[in-house]
Scaffold this motif. Sequence first.
Motif, PDB file in Angstrom:
ATOM      1  N   LEU A  78       0.845  -1.203   0.000  1.00 31.20           N
ATOM      2  CA  LEU A  78       0.000   0.000   0.000  1.00 31.20           C
ATOM      3  C   LEU A  78       0.874   1.244   0.000  1.00 31.20           C
ATOM      4  N   ARG A 157      -5.918   2.572   1.456  1.00 34.99           N
ATOM      5  CA  ARG A 157      -6.119   1.413   2.337  1.00 34.99           C
ATOM      6  C   ARG A 157      -7.555   0.913   2.259  1.00 34.99           C
ATOM      7  N   TRP A 160      -7.998  -0.991  -1.038  1.00 35.30           N
ATOM      8  CA  TRP A 160      -7.363  -2.299  -0.915  1.00 35.30           C
ATOM      9  C   TRP A 160      -8.240  -3.237  -0.081  1.00 35.30           C
ATOM     10  N   SER A 163     -11.203  -4.490  -2.118  1.00 39.21           N
ATOM     11  CA  SER A 163     -10.841  -5.542  -3.084  1.00 39.21           C
ATOM     12  C   SER A 163     -10.580  -6.861  -2.365  1.00 39.21           C
ATOM     13  N   GLN A 164      -9.954  -6.815  -1.189  1.00 42.48           N
ATOM     14  CA  GLN A 164      -9.742  -8.037  -0.407  1.00 42.48           C
ATOM     15  C   GLN A 164     -11.073  -8.626   0.037  1.00 42.48           C
TER      16      GLN A 164
END
Length: 180
Positions: A78, A157, A160, A163-164
């Motif tokens: 990140l 963050r 991210w 998407s996780q």
Amino acid sequence: MAAPDLRSELDSLLLQLLRDLEELEAKRAALNARVEEGWLSLSKARYAMGAKSVGPLQYASHMEPQVCVYTSEAQDGLQKFWVMRASAQTPEELGPREAALRRRKGLTKTPEPESSPAPRDPLNWFGILVPHSLRHAQASFREGLQLAADMASLQIRIDWGRSQLRGLQEKLKHLEPESA
């Protein structure tokens, strides 16, 4: 990975995402407050000094940045943004201008005075004794700039994390096709 482990990881990721969203909302509110406070202080300074005393006509002809925004990549991939003050001069520039001795008598031409660099503090563009409200406006905008860098890091963050979260949901959907 088993379904219960996947669900617990999904829950912890969702809780972290919600915490990050809550922090982002708080930072947005703080940024809006700092910018609003800065503009209000700037208008107070214009009122105190006169409308023509605080404006674009007082800007220096050559401006230098006061701060720089840097980015780095953390271990998890990140990006993180941070704001640092721009250095005025490098140590090499601070040394003596001439290494040799100067001749004091017998100069045939007058040396041109070296132009002194513009004052580093932009408040000096508006005079020596500036009102406190102008200093307060500068501080508010600086705090707002730091908040904007924090918000950019936080937004990365959050993206991210989203998407996780989608990836874990897809894994869970493929693991348990009958519950979908």
